[in-house]
Design a protein around this motif. Structure first.
Motif, PDB file in Angstrom:
ATOM      1  N   GLY A 199       0.832  -1.202   0.000  1.00  0.00           N
ATOM      2  CA  GLY A 199       0.000   0.000   0.000  1.00  0.00           C
ATOM      3  C   GLY A 199       0.862   1.245   0.000  1.00  0.00           C
ATOM      4  N   ILE A 200       0.248   2.370  -0.260  1.00  0.00           N
ATOM      5  CA  ILE A 200       0.944   3.645  -0.266  1.00  0.00           C
ATOM      6  C   ILE A 200       0.038   4.707   0.332  1.00  0.00           C
ATOM      7  N   HIS A 201       0.614   5.580   1.152  1.00  0.00           N
ATOM      8  CA  HIS A 201      -0.162   6.679   1.718  1.00  0.00           C
ATOM      9  C   HIS A 201       0.767   7.858   2.005  1.00  0.00           C
ATOM     10  N   ASP A 202       0.157   8.981   2.378  1.00  0.00           N
ATOM     11  CA  ASP A 202       0.904  10.218   2.674  1.00  0.00           C
ATOM     12  C   ASP A 202       1.841  10.602   1.529  1.00  0.00           C
ATOM     13  N   LEU A 203       1.338  10.508   0.298  1.00  0.00           N
ATOM     14  CA  LEU A 203       2.125  10.906  -0.869  1.00  0.00           C
ATOM     15  C   LEU A 203       2.186  12.427  -0.954  1.00  0.00           C
ATOM     16  N   ARG A 204       3.392  12.955  -1.039  1.00  0.00           N
ATOM     17  CA  ARG A 204       3.606  14.399  -1.161  1.00  0.00           C
ATOM     18  C   ARG A 204       4.531  14.661  -2.348  1.00  0.00           C
ATOM     19  N   THR A 205       4.168  15.639  -3.160  1.00  0.00           N
ATOM     20  CA  THR A 205       4.975  15.952  -4.339  1.00  0.00           C
ATOM     21  C   THR A 205       5.106  17.466  -4.490  1.00  0.00           C
ATOM     22  N   ARG A 206       6.173  17.885  -5.133  1.00  0.00           N
ATOM     23  CA  ARG A 206       6.357  19.289  -5.478  1.00  0.00           C
ATOM     24  C   ARG A 206       7.402  19.380  -6.578  1.00  0.00           C
ATOM     25  N   ARG A 207       7.401  20.512  -7.259  1.00  0.00           N
ATOM     26  CA  ARG A 207       8.363  20.731  -8.331  1.00  0.00           C
ATOM     27  C   ARG A 207       9.192  21.978  -8.014  1.00  0.00           C
ATOM     28  N   SER A 208      10.467  21.916  -8.342  1.00  0.00           N
ATOM     29  CA  SER A 208      11.360  23.062  -8.178  1.00  0.00           C
ATOM     30  C   SER A 208      12.265  23.115  -9.390  1.00  0.00           C
ATOM     31  N   GLY A 209      11.916  23.982 -10.343  1.00  0.00           N
ATOM     32  CA  GLY A 209      12.681  24.046 -11.572  1.00  0.00           C
ATOM     33  C   GLY A 209      12.601  22.725 -12.313  1.00  0.00           C
ATOM     34  N   GLN A 210      13.759  22.110 -12.560  1.00  0.00           N
ATOM     35  CA  GLN A 210      13.798  20.838 -13.280  1.00  0.00           C
ATOM     36  C   GLN A 210      13.525  19.638 -12.391  1.00  0.00           C
ATOM     37  N   GLN A 211      13.632  19.817 -11.095  1.00  0.00           N
ATOM     38  CA  GLN A 211      13.517  18.695 -10.178  1.00  0.00           C
ATOM     39  C   GLN A 211      12.102  18.502  -9.668  1.00  0.00           C
ATOM     40  N   VAL A 212      11.749  17.221  -9.478  1.00  0.00           N
ATOM     41  CA  VAL A 212      10.493  16.844  -8.842  1.00  0.00           C
ATOM     42  C   VAL A 212      10.849  16.104  -7.557  1.00  0.00           C
ATOM     43  N   PHE A 213      10.246  16.510  -6.459  1.00  0.00           N
ATOM     44  CA  PHE A 213      10.499  15.873  -5.173  1.00  0.00           C
ATOM     45  C   PHE A 213       9.264  15.062  -4.777  1.00  0.00           C
ATOM     46  N   ILE A 214       9.494  13.796  -4.452  1.00  0.00           N
ATOM     47  CA  ILE A 214       8.403  12.878  -4.129  1.00  0.00           C
ATOM     48  C   ILE A 214       8.680  12.249  -2.763  1.00  0.00           C
ATOM     49  N   GLN A 215       7.692  12.335  -1.875  1.00  0.00           N
ATOM     50  CA  GLN A 215       7.796  11.704  -0.564  1.00  0.00           C
ATOM     51  C   GLN A 215       6.568  10.828  -0.349  1.00  0.00           C
ATOM     52  N   MET A 216       6.755   9.685   0.317  1.00  0.00           N
ATOM     53  CA  MET A 216       5.626   8.789   0.535  1.00  0.00           C
ATOM     54  C   MET A 216       5.933   7.803   1.654  1.00  0.00           C
ATOM     55  N   HIS A 217       4.880   7.177   2.146  1.00  0.00           N
ATOM     56  CA  HIS A 217       4.989   6.041   3.046  1.00  0.00           C
ATOM     57  C   HIS A 217       4.483   4.822   2.280  1.00  0.00           C
ATOM     58  N   ILE A 218       5.230   3.719   2.328  1.00  0.00           N
ATOM     59  CA  ILE A 218       4.752   2.494   1.693  1.00  0.00           C
ATOM     60  C   ILE A 218       4.575   1.419   2.769  1.00  0.00           C
ATOM     61  N   ASP A 219       3.542   0.613   2.605  1.00  0.00           N
ATOM     62  CA  ASP A 219       3.252  -0.476   3.541  1.00  0.00           C
ATOM     63  C   ASP A 219       3.912  -1.755   3.047  1.00  0.00           C
ATOM     64  N   MET A 220       4.589  -2.452   3.968  1.00  0.00           N
ATOM     65  CA  MET A 220       5.233  -3.726   3.644  1.00  0.00           C
ATOM     66  C   MET A 220       4.982  -4.707   4.772  1.00  0.00           C
ATOM     67  N   ASP A 221       5.150  -5.962   4.443  1.00  0.00           N
ATOM     68  CA  ASP A 221       4.974  -7.018   5.426  1.00  0.00           C
ATOM     69  C   ASP A 221       5.945  -6.807   6.584  1.00  0.00           C
ATOM     70  N   GLY A 222       5.408  -6.686   7.790  1.00  0.00           N
ATOM     71  CA  GLY A 222       6.253  -6.433   8.957  1.00  0.00           C
ATOM     72  C   GLY A 222       7.159  -7.590   9.311  1.00  0.00           C
ATOM     73  N   GLY A 223       6.931  -8.749   8.693  1.00  0.00           N
ATOM     74  CA  GLY A 223       7.744  -9.904   9.028  1.00  0.00           C
ATOM     75  C   GLY A 223       9.013 -10.039   8.223  1.00  0.00           C
ATOM     76  N   ILE A 224       9.208  -9.193   7.216  1.00  0.00           N
ATOM     77  CA  ILE A 224      10.417  -9.313   6.406  1.00  0.00           C
ATOM     78  C   ILE A 224      11.584  -8.609   7.103  1.00  0.00           C
ATOM     79  N   SER A 225      12.787  -8.917   6.660  1.00  0.00           N
ATOM     80  CA  SER A 225      13.980  -8.337   7.294  1.00  0.00           C
ATOM     81  C   SER A 225      14.156  -6.877   6.881  1.00  0.00           C
ATOM     82  N   LEU A 226      14.952  -6.152   7.663  1.00  0.00           N
ATOM     83  CA  LEU A 226      15.258  -4.758   7.342  1.00  0.00           C
ATOM     84  C   LEU A 226      15.965  -4.677   5.989  1.00  0.00           C
ATOM     85  N   HIS A 227      16.822  -5.660   5.720  1.00  0.00           N
ATOM     86  CA  HIS A 227      17.545  -5.679   4.444  1.00  0.00           C
ATOM     87  C   HIS A 227      16.561  -5.781   3.273  1.00  0.00           C
TER      88      HIS A 227
END
Length: 290
Positions: A223-251
């Protein structure tokens, strides 16, 4: 982008030269309007040249997010110049509408306007190609000037025809007013575009939905939530939270996040993505996404 700014300055200088000759030959306020507009274009294009060079400077210690907003600042400066000149033209054209004057050598003015339209169209087509590749705010604002110039030059031709061949003396002042109004509309469009960049306005709904689709295509993303985006000149900045299985390793979680960033970079090469991982139980995957 730099080549586009050099081309704009060169075309503006050429247009000023031929329109100055046409104005002194015709004594037309409509011709004066388009001459002033070309002078504005020269100033705006020169500002763009400086702004584009600055915006392309890589991020440094004092500007971690780069210098992209120099383009938006240039756009605001351009709009201020255009607005002031449009008001000046309104007064000049209004006076000519009340007190019409004879327009001379209308054929010379018409020929100059046709040449101006051809030169401007060539520049606009080149700028559009640059915009498609870079999505530059500064080049977009500059191109908007020249698109307006095509309409303005066409209006001047019509005004000269009506005055020279049909002796409608009011046409010169009337079209001068219309040109000034077109300039004001162009200035407002530039202001809106510049403010969207300076105020960190979100990307459009279509682009946001595309980002969500890309992220959810990555195996391991639930899943994905709290998606935030903005543009500054040529650059696009994207921030988000993604949901993953809590049982997998940090790696594994980190590998999935890197894969998401790589997918976004492939679709938006000018982007910078920041992904936060949220662990959830597989049975708690939300039915709807924010």
């Amino acid at each position: 982008m730099k080549k586009a700014t050099y081309a704009a300055v060169g075309i503006a200088l050429l247009l000023i030269a031929i329109k100055s000759y046409a104005y002194f030959a015709t004594n037309s306020v409509a011709m004066l309007s388009t001459l002033v507009d070309s002078m504005l274009d020269l100033g705006a294009s020169a500002i763009n040249l400086i702004a584009v060079r600055q915006s392309l400077v890589p991020a440094d210690r004092d500007h971690r997010f780069g210098h992209g907003k120099a383009e938006a600042l240039a756009g605001l400066f351009q709009s201020a110049i255009i607005t002031g000149s449009a008001v000046f033209l309104l007064f000049q054209a209004g006076e000519r509408l009340i007190n019409p004057k004879t327009v001379y050598a209308g054929d010379v003015g018409i020929i100059v306007m046709v040449v101006s339209i051809v030169l401007t169209l060539v520049l606009v087509l080149y700028q559009r190609n640059v915009i498609r590749k870079t999505n530059s705010v500064a080049i977009s604002a500059d191109s908007l000037h020249y698109v307006g110039d095509v309409l303005i030059n066409g209006g001047v031709i019509l005004a000269l025809i009506l005055d020279t061949f049909f002796h409608l003396r009011f046409a010169d002042g009337l079209f001068g007013i219309l040109i000034a109004l077109i300039l004001l509309v162009s200035a407002w469009k530039i202001i809106r575009t510049s403010f969207a960049d300076l105020m960190d306005e979100e990307l459009g709904d279509e682009e946001r939905e595309n980002i969500k689709t890309i992220v959810l295509q990555q195996p391991g993303v639930l899943g994905i939530h709290d998606l935030r985006t903005r543009r500054s000149g040529q650059q696009v900045f994207i921030q988000m939270h993604i949901d993953m299985d809590g049982g997998i390793s940090l790696h594994d979680a980190h590998t999935i996040s890197d894969a998401v960033e790589a997918r976004l970079m492939a679709e938006y090469p000018e982007s910078e993505a920041i992904v936060h991982q949220d662990p959830i139980r597989v049975n708690d995957v939300p039915e709807t996404l924010n």
